[in-house]
Design an enzyme around this catalytic site. Structure first.
Site, PDB file in Angstrom:
ATOM      1  N   GLU A  29     -11.999   5.252   4.013  1.00 46.93           N
ATOM      2  CA  GLU A  29     -11.531   6.096   5.121  1.00 46.93           C
ATOM      3  C   GLU A  29     -12.620   6.235   6.178  1.00 46.93           C
ATOM      4  O   GLU A  29     -12.341   6.213   7.373  1.00 46.93           O
ATOM      5  CB  GLU A  29     -11.087   7.471   4.619  1.00 46.93           C
ATOM      6  CG  GLU A  29      -9.861   7.465   3.727  1.00 46.93           C
ATOM      7  CD  GLU A  29      -8.567   7.052   4.407  1.00 46.93           C
ATOM      8  OE1 GLU A  29      -8.518   6.944   5.644  1.00 46.93           O
ATOM      9  OE2 GLU A  29      -7.582   6.819   3.682  1.00 46.93           O
ATOM     10  N   TYR A  88       0.835  -1.204   0.000  1.00 44.86           N
ATOM     11  CA  TYR A  88       0.000   0.000   0.000  1.00 44.86           C
ATOM     12  C   TYR A  88       0.870   1.254   0.000  1.00 44.86           C
ATOM     13  O   TYR A  88       0.639   2.185  -0.778  1.00 44.86           O
ATOM     14  CB  TYR A  88      -0.941  -0.033   1.205  1.00 44.86           C
ATOM     15  CG  TYR A  88      -1.842   1.173   1.312  1.00 44.86           C
ATOM     16  CD1 TYR A  88      -2.856   1.378   0.382  1.00 44.86           C
ATOM     17  CD2 TYR A  88      -1.688   2.097   2.333  1.00 44.86           C
ATOM     18  CE1 TYR A  88      -3.690   2.485   0.463  1.00 44.86           C
ATOM     19  CE2 TYR A  88      -2.512   3.203   2.430  1.00 44.86           C
ATOM     20  CZ  TYR A  88      -3.505   3.399   1.500  1.00 44.86           C
ATOM     21  OH  TYR A  88      -4.321   4.495   1.577  1.00 44.86           O
ATOM     22  N   TRP A 125      -6.082   0.844  10.028  1.00 45.79           N
ATOM     23  CA  TRP A 125      -6.138   0.814   8.569  1.00 45.79           C
ATOM     24  C   TRP A 125      -5.868  -0.588   8.029  1.00 45.79           C
ATOM     25  O   TRP A 125      -6.412  -0.972   7.006  1.00 45.79           O
ATOM     26  CB  TRP A 125      -5.162   1.830   7.984  1.00 45.79           C
ATOM     27  CG  TRP A 125      -5.228   1.915   6.501  1.00 45.79           C
ATOM     28  CD1 TRP A 125      -4.250   1.585   5.630  1.00 45.79           C
ATOM     29  CD2 TRP A 125      -6.341   2.317   5.694  1.00 45.79           C
ATOM     30  NE1 TRP A 125      -4.675   1.761   4.321  1.00 45.79           N
ATOM     31  CE2 TRP A 125      -5.967   2.216   4.337  1.00 45.79           C
ATOM     32  CE3 TRP A 125      -7.639   2.757   5.977  1.00 45.79           C
ATOM     33  CZ2 TRP A 125      -6.813   2.524   3.282  1.00 45.79           C
ATOM     34  CZ3 TRP A 125      -8.489   3.066   4.922  1.00 45.79           C
ATOM     35  CH2 TRP A 125      -8.079   2.946   3.601  1.00 45.79           C
TER      36      TRP A 125
END
Length: 191
Positions: free
Chosen positions: A48, A26, A56
């Site tokens: 988000e 990522y 995350w």
């Protein structure tokens, strides 16, 4: 550790970018790369929002589940979701099952379709290419005046789960700011 870290491949990265294999990919391939299309921005905005209050890594590991559950984040399809779809989503263990966040994702698809000029035009008005270059993670803010303004504008257009911290995470993820640390090999890679 709050400074760039050298990985096994000899490349310096933001320290979070080495904490899990998913983070390496990522960090190196996506975070901070400009996203300029409505669907891509809608997907990141949804992710988000779902991340709010969670790690995350949880979202990254469930990302394919989210894509399947939310029709590839096709805004028109998600905007048409009804109570049967909400019930389906609430029963889907491949995503984060939070009713308020699910409702927000559906409502945000509807709101995105109504934005004059499109979602990308609205969001990219808040890009900050001159943001200070962070030397350490301590230099990376959680919010900025720009993220507060973006949050306010999104809310004015009917979006939910778009507070200033979520708006700033979106700005970072989608290349509106470059928060890769000064010594990170990805710093400036997308400008």
């Amino acid at each position: 550790m709050n400074t760039a870290v050298i990985g096994e491949d000899g490349l310096a990265r933001c320290p979070w970018g080495l904490s899990a294999p998913e983070y390496v990919a990522y960090h190196d391939e996506e975070w901070g790369r400009p996203v300029r299309d409505d669907q891509g921005l809608y997907e990141r905005l949804c992710l988000e929002a779902f991340q709010s209050g969670l790690s995350w890594i949880t979202i990254l590991r469930k990302r394919e589940g989210f894509r399947a559950a939310f029709a590839g984040f096709d805004m028109e399809k998600v905007a048409a979701f009804d109570e049967d779809d909400v019930a389906r989503l609430m029963a889907d263990a491949s995503i984060v099952r939070n009713r308020a966040k699910i409702d927000a994702a559906i409502g945000n698809a509807r709101a995105a379709l109504e934005v004059p000029g499109g979602l990308a035009e609205l969001i990219w008005k808040f890009a900050d290419p001159d943001a200070p270059v962070p030397e350490t993670t301590d230099d990376v803010p959680a919010t900025t005046p720009g993220s507060k303004a973006l949050s306010k504008e999104l809310k004015r257009n009917g979006f939910r789960f778009v507070g200033p911290t979520t708006a700033y995470a979106l700005m970072q993820a989608c290349g509106l700011v470059d928060d890769h640390l000064a010594a990170c090999h990805r710093r400036g890679a997308y400008t």
